[in-house]
Structure formats: C-alpha cells, structure tokens
Design an enzyme around this catalytic site. Structure first.
Site, PDB file in Angstrom:
ATOM      1  N   PHE A   1       2.212   1.875  -3.508  1.00  0.00           N
ATOM      2  CA  PHE A   1       1.141   2.408  -4.349  1.00  0.00           C
ATOM      3  C   PHE A   1       0.924   3.883  -4.053  1.00  0.00           C
ATOM      4  CE2 PHE A   1      -3.391   3.207  -5.225  1.00  0.00           C
ATOM      5  CZ  PHE A   1      -3.442   2.847  -6.572  1.00  0.00           C
TER       6      PHE A   1
ATOM      7  N   ASP B   1       0.820  -1.210   0.000  1.00  0.00           N
ATOM      8  CA  ASP B   1       0.000   0.000   0.000  1.00  0.00           C
ATOM      9  C   ASP B   1       0.856   1.262   0.000  1.00  0.00           C
ATOM     10  OD1 ASP B   1      -2.234  -1.641   0.080  1.00  0.00           O
ATOM     11  OD2 ASP B   1      -2.385  -1.558   2.262  1.00  0.00           O
TER      12      ASP B   1
END
Length: 594
Positions: free
Chosen positions: A223, A220
């Site tokens: 990203f 995450d």
C-alpha cells in the site's frame, strides 16, 4: 399473491422468501424489511403457520446492499425446521413448494460478538408474476446506481508474493463480489519490486480520473508503494524544517539511558524547550519545498485541485495493520465490501524527508510518505534483517525479532519535536514505588466509526498542515535509544492487539512519537510484553517518552546507525524530518466498530 404497491418511496407486497416462507416485503427510503405471515395475513398464499416465525421482522439497509440479481424461474426452498411439533406442517410445505420467478438481494451481516467482520448474505425472494419481480429488482438497482459514493471503475494492483504469497488467490476470491456488484476492475499483477510505484508515477491524470479508486491487494508495504507512486509525482506541500534549519547551535548534554538501580529515577537526558519560533524559521517551515523554491500548492493539472481518487486495501500481507485499524477486521471479504459499498474516511499521512543519507553526504531532500508508522532502531533492524529470511514468510518477523532483541543494540540520536498548544498528551506521573514504572492511567478515547475526534475541524485534507497557523514551540531530547517510533494510527495487529498507541486516531492531525531509551533487557522485555497483550500499558514506563506532535526531526549522532522502517519498507537516513498531513488520504473504509 398480490402485486406490489408503490406509494411515494414505499413499496410492499407478498413474496416467498427462500428457506423462510411467505413474507410481507416492504421497501422504504432506508431499506428492505420483511415480516413472516400466516394464512390470514396474505390471502391466496401458502404460509407456514409455525408460531415461532409469526411477527418476526428482519431488515437490511439499502446502504448494506451491494447487488440485486434476477434469478429467472426456479425452485424456492421450504423453511429450515428443526421443530418436532411442526413435522406435519413441514411435510405439507414440501408438497406445496413450487417454482417461481426469483430475485436475490446481496448484502452482508454482522454478529454482536464480531461487529467488524462482515459476512456475505443473500436473500432470495420468489413471486409467481415475472413483472412484479422485475419491477422490484429495477427499483432497487436504480437506488444503488444513484449512490454516487459507490465506485464503478477501479484500478487494482495485486502483489502475488505478499504475505504468504496469497495475494493472487485472495483477489481471485473477492473478485467475484466485484463482478456481482457490477464494478469494473482493471487488474495489474505486479512482476517486480517497485512495479506498482512506477505505474502510479507514470500514469496520466486523464486516465487516473477515469477510475473511482485505486486498490492494493497486499500488505502495508505494498500500500505504501502504491501511495507513494501517486503522491510523489503530484502532491506539492511545504516541507517540514530540516534538523539544521534553526537549531544547529544548540548542544545537548547527557544521554537518555535509564538507571538500573536506586529508588528514584534521575533524568539524565537533556530536554530543551524553545520559545515561539522566529519569523524566519516560520518562513522556512511554511514555504520550503523540495527544490527550495517558494511555491504554492495549486497546479492546473494537479489531481488535488479537484476530487482525489480514493484508495482501498484488501489484506494479503504479514501484518495488515492499516486494514485492521480502518475496518476493524483482517478479512479480505470485509475490505472488499467496504470498497464496493463506497464507505469513506480520511487518513492522516506522514511526510518523511531525508536530508542526508550519511554524515558526509550533501543535503539532498528525498521525500517519502507513510500511512501508518515510521520506526528506527529495533523496528529498523527487524525489517532490515528480515529481508534475508523472506522465504520464511510472516514467521520471519518473530524469528528476526527475537534475534534483534537479544543483540540489544541502542543508537545515539537527537530528536526535536514540535509541541502544539492543543496537543493534549498527558505526561506520565513518576512513581516512587516503581523506579521504572508509572502508576498513572489516563482516560483514552478510542478511534471508531463516525469518530468525533477525527470528524472535528477539517477532515477533507483542506487543512493539511494545520500547525502552520498555530503558535508552536520545539523540544529536543538527545541520547541513546533502543527504538524511535512515530505512529500515524494505533497500528493494531495480531502481535499488538491494542497497537502502539491505543488511542491514536486515523485523522486527528497528530503523530505519536515514542522514544524508548536505552535500558536493560528485562525492562525492554517488559515493555514488549505489555505491547503484546490486550489492555497493556506499553507507554507507562520511565524509560519510555511519549509525545503527541505534528512534526519532528531526527539526527543520528553515533558511529553505529540503524535504518528507518516506513510502513514495512526500508528507508536509510542520517538526517530526517517528518510532519503529519491531516486527512490527506481518502480511503474506502468506515472505521472500526468498537
């Protein structure tokens, strides 16, 4: 075998399906289907004649096919049989098996128990006529090429040290699927922290438009890095109001600690509601930009004025909450197939603005974006402390989480949040039986594939800041908090199977603000225990405030300060404000099958 017959969009013909036997293969506008045959169904073919296979129909949708390949001339295999009464038939089958021209249809299959987990599947069809195989393969490939949603060129960032340092290995595994699907990939393996951010921030729009999507292989946090590199240099939207824009004269009284004894609960924090904002405040909210000027959102060389590239995420991180929430499975192959097949949904994003780093620093707006979560206090302490233990891999979060829990630090802060008229967050009913536990359970609508909540209104980013057109009021709460969290999505993960907010949606235009007031360790442990179990009620406590909002502000008012955790990245802020941007991020995914 007879040749194929094409009538309008329908084709049919007899083929030999590898490991199955003779089948009648049909192609229509929806996909392929085949039915096993006996000798009476297809003259001139050699068929099984086993009763259990007769009248069996199988199919695969065209939208589930990612590649069709010609396998030249080779052996087709006999049916797999465990049937004792079919030994003689099976022996004859072995004797009559021969080589044929073959083509293979590549797709995926799911199971009723795991509908979100996509497993690779291949179906090889054989025929004695080369032209028949070539014709079918060309027709199927032409149909796939016409699908404009499927990417042809992708820019891929690989984080080699993400999670268990498996990013590169994961990409090497799934890259074979991209090659088979004839998807071109330009791969960049990052060499340092911030490498992907720098590349995305500096890439020219002309080159960016040559790609159909940007893919991150990592967690995450990675990203988040790729997303911010793209957005910060291109997106221009009005900023949310700062904590001091309109409420500097309001003073809060009391604290948000929770009483430890007594039959009843007495609200000791001071929450204030403000009526409809004055016109001048609305102007600040609608037109203030990063440099304070009144600018619009249009830019002639701005990618957002046209089609935005889609983003994709192949999980290789420690938590991978974004992938779990958008595909339903923490599986690299499943995510790769979502990308290759051109699945598409839109994600809300949270724009976070740091106005001050310290109480004495000058006001200097600094913007970041989060796709899943922003957390302060417990969440910030865990991410900050865990940086010292990166060598432990994902296990560091369990170790550091225990340490932070035992320290039981709380922080003084003031939080103001916008209360939209159509935010239907049900307030919890206070129970007289349990002084810190509510007995009310509200009905929850979970986010899923083709979600009606996310598809309502505009989900294509055209109503990025919908609340600007609505009448709103602001509320304030002030006191000591163990944690402050703002979730963009449910954030389901292996440690929290239902996530922070089980019914949070991917693109409904709301943030989910969770304020954990200062309380005893046993009570906080109970909250964490509920968070860690399926079907738990982590928000159903007296010391937990939960609000659906479109924007909020934060000000640290104590001597001790924590840091913010933005999608797993550290973000220091003394004054902070945030707002939701609905449907900002196009993503290669279709949502979880619930």
């Amino acid at each position: 075998m007879d040749g194929s017959n094409c009538e309008l969009s329908v084709m049919s013909g007899c083929f030999y399906l590898d490991h199955v036997g003779d089948v009648l293969l049909t192609r229509n506008q929806h996909g392929l289907s085949w039915k096993c045959l006996d000798s009476s169904d297809c003259e001139g073919t050699t068929c099984l004649g086993i009763g259990s296979w007769e009248n069996t129909e199988t199919e695969i949708k065209l939208s589930d096919i990612y590649a069709v390949e010609f396998d030249s001339y080779g052996l087709v295999h006999s049916p797999k049989s465990g049937l004792g009464h079919a030994k003689e038939c099976f022996r004859k089958r072995l004797l009559t098996t021969q080589q044929m021209y073959r083509f293979t249809v590549h797709g995926f299959q799911t199971s009723p128990k795991e509908p979100c987990l996509w497993k690779l599947a291949a179906f090889t069809f054989g025929h004695m006529d080369l032209q028949t195989c070539q014709s079918w393969m060309d027709q199927l490939n032409y149909t796939l090429i016409k699908d404009v949603e499927r990417p042809r060129n992708l820019l891929v960032f690989v984080h080699p040290k993400s999670g268990k340092a498996s990013g590169l290995k994961i990409w090497e595994t799934v890259s074979k699927i991209f090659i088979r699907a004839k998807v071109n990939t330009k791969v960049l393996v990052t060499e340092r922290a911030g490498h992907a951010f720098d590349v995305m921030a500096s890439i020219q729009n002309k080159e960016l438009h040559s790609y159909d999507g940007i893919i991150a292989v990592g967690g995450d946090g990675f990203f988040n890095e790729v997303l911010n590199g793209y957005l910060l240099s291109r997106l221009k939207v009005p900023l949310p109001p700062s904590p001091s824009d309109s409420f500097t004269t309001v003073q809060s009284r009391g604290s948000s600690s929770v009483p430890e004894s007594g039959d009843g609960v007495h609200e000791s924090d001071q929450k204030e509601h403000f009526p409809l904002l004055h016109d001048s405040v609305q102007e600040v909210m609608n037109f203030r930009t990063v440099n304070g000027s009144c600018q619009g959102t249009e830019d002639p060389d701005h990618p957002f004025s046209g089609e935005r590239p889609r983003f994709g995420l192949i999980p290789a991180g420690s938590t991978d909450a974004i992938v779990i929430c958008t595909t339903g499975a923490r599986d690299p192959v499943t995510s790769a197939l979502h990308i290759i097949l051109g699945r598409k949904l839109f994600l809300d994003a949270m724009q976070v603005v740091r106005w001050k780093t310290t109480p004495t620093s000058a006001i200097e707006p600094f913007i970041r974006y989060a796709a899943s979560f922003a957390g302060y206090g417990f969440y910030g302490d865990v991410i900050s402390e865990s940086e010292k233990y990166r060598w432990m891999g994902p296990k560091r979060y369990d170790y550091v989480g225990t340490k932070v829990f035992l320290k039981h630090r709380s922080y003084e802060a003031e939080v103001m949040f916008e209360e939209a008229e159509n935010a239907k967050a049900s307030p919890l009913t206070r129970s007289k039986t349990w002084p810190f536990r509510s007995t009310t359970r509200s009905e929850k609508i979970l986010c899923r594939a083709k979600c009606s909540v996310c598809s309502s209104k505009a989900e294509d980013g055209n109503s990025i800041r919908a609340s600007c057109q609505e009448k709103t009021r602001w509320c304030r709460t002030r006191g000591r908090f163990l944690s402050i969290g703002a979730a963009v999505m449910s954030n389901r993960n292996e440690r929290a199977p239902d996530g922070l907010v089980v019914d949070a949606h991917l693109s409904d235009g709301f943030l989910h603000l969770i304020l954990i007031k200062d309380c005893s360790r046993p009570k906080y442990l109970w909250h964490l225990t509920e968070l860690a179990k399926k079907g738990g009620e982590p928000l159903n406590f007296e010391f937990v405030e939960y609000h659906k909002t479109r924007a909020f502000t934060f000000t640290s008012i104590g001597e001790a300060e924590s840091v913010w955790n933005l999608d797993g990245e550290i973000f220091e802020a003394h004054h902070l404000s945030a707002q939701v941007l609905r449907g900002l991020i196009p993503l290669f995914a279709s949502g979880p099958e619930v």
